[in-house]
Design a protein around this motif. Sequence first.
Motif, PDB file in Angstrom:
ATOM      1  N   TYR A   1      26.567  35.811  41.273  1.00 51.62           N
ATOM      2  CA  TYR A   1      27.335  36.249  42.434  1.00 51.62           C
ATOM      3  C   TYR A   1      28.673  36.869  42.024  1.00 51.62           C
ATOM      4  O   TYR A   1      29.134  37.827  42.649  1.00 51.62           O
ATOM      5  CB  TYR A   1      27.524  35.109  43.429  1.00 51.62           C
TER       6      TYR A   1
ATOM      7  N   ASN B   1      27.828  40.359  41.066  1.00 53.96           N
ATOM      8  CA  ASN B   1      27.634  41.209  42.244  1.00 53.96           C
ATOM      9  C   ASN B   1      28.965  41.679  42.810  1.00 53.96           C
ATOM     10  O   ASN B   1      29.146  42.862  43.115  1.00 53.96           O
ATOM     11  CB  ASN B   1      26.857  40.456  43.330  1.00 53.96           C
ATOM     12  N   ARG B   2      29.886  40.747  42.987  1.00 53.96           N
ATOM     13  CA  ARG B   2      31.186  41.108  43.571  1.00 53.96           C
ATOM     14  C   ARG B   2      31.967  42.032  42.643  1.00 53.96           C
ATOM     15  O   ARG B   2      32.588  42.998  43.095  1.00 53.96           O
ATOM     16  CB  ARG B   2      31.979  39.831  43.855  1.00 53.96           C
TER      17      ARG B   2
END
Length: 172
Positions: A113, A116-117
């Motif tokens: 995650y 992704n960010r």
Amino acid sequence: MSFVSWLKAHYDEKGPVRWLAFLLELIAAVVLMALMLITCIDVVGRYVFNNPLPGSVELTQIGMALMVFAAMPVVTWRGGHIVVDLLDRYLHHYVVKGLALLSALVITASFYYLGNRIYQLGERSIRRGEVTEFLGISIGYFVQYIAIMSWFTAFGMITYGVYRIFFQDKSN
């Protein structure tokens, strides 16, 4: 001794992962050498010629990101992180394995995650045309590199990291 023989003797990984580990460590080593040269040139220029290397701070920051994030998947894959095992002696073997699995899953999800960010932030930097202050280097691609290395780290943890938890010999 051939290069392939040397690689097999010094890298425990199997198949293409051995080559990937070598490539990532080579990138980290070359960047470290470049950082050393940049620092030496900057210091000599600053104190001997009263003329520091322009943009050396930016180059150092970019080099540190390249080096750290090139080494991170390999360190994670090999289980080279610091582990505090204060309670392992007192807890049952299955509890320790369960906690290790939980830790590996949390680390994997976190890196995935986070990647992704960070990748989204890199895309935004590219769209906006953000560059470094002095040298004008586009930073979006370096940010996306950090995201990709975070994904490699997550992949390494979920594959071999979990494999090590269940199948690693206790004598290691």
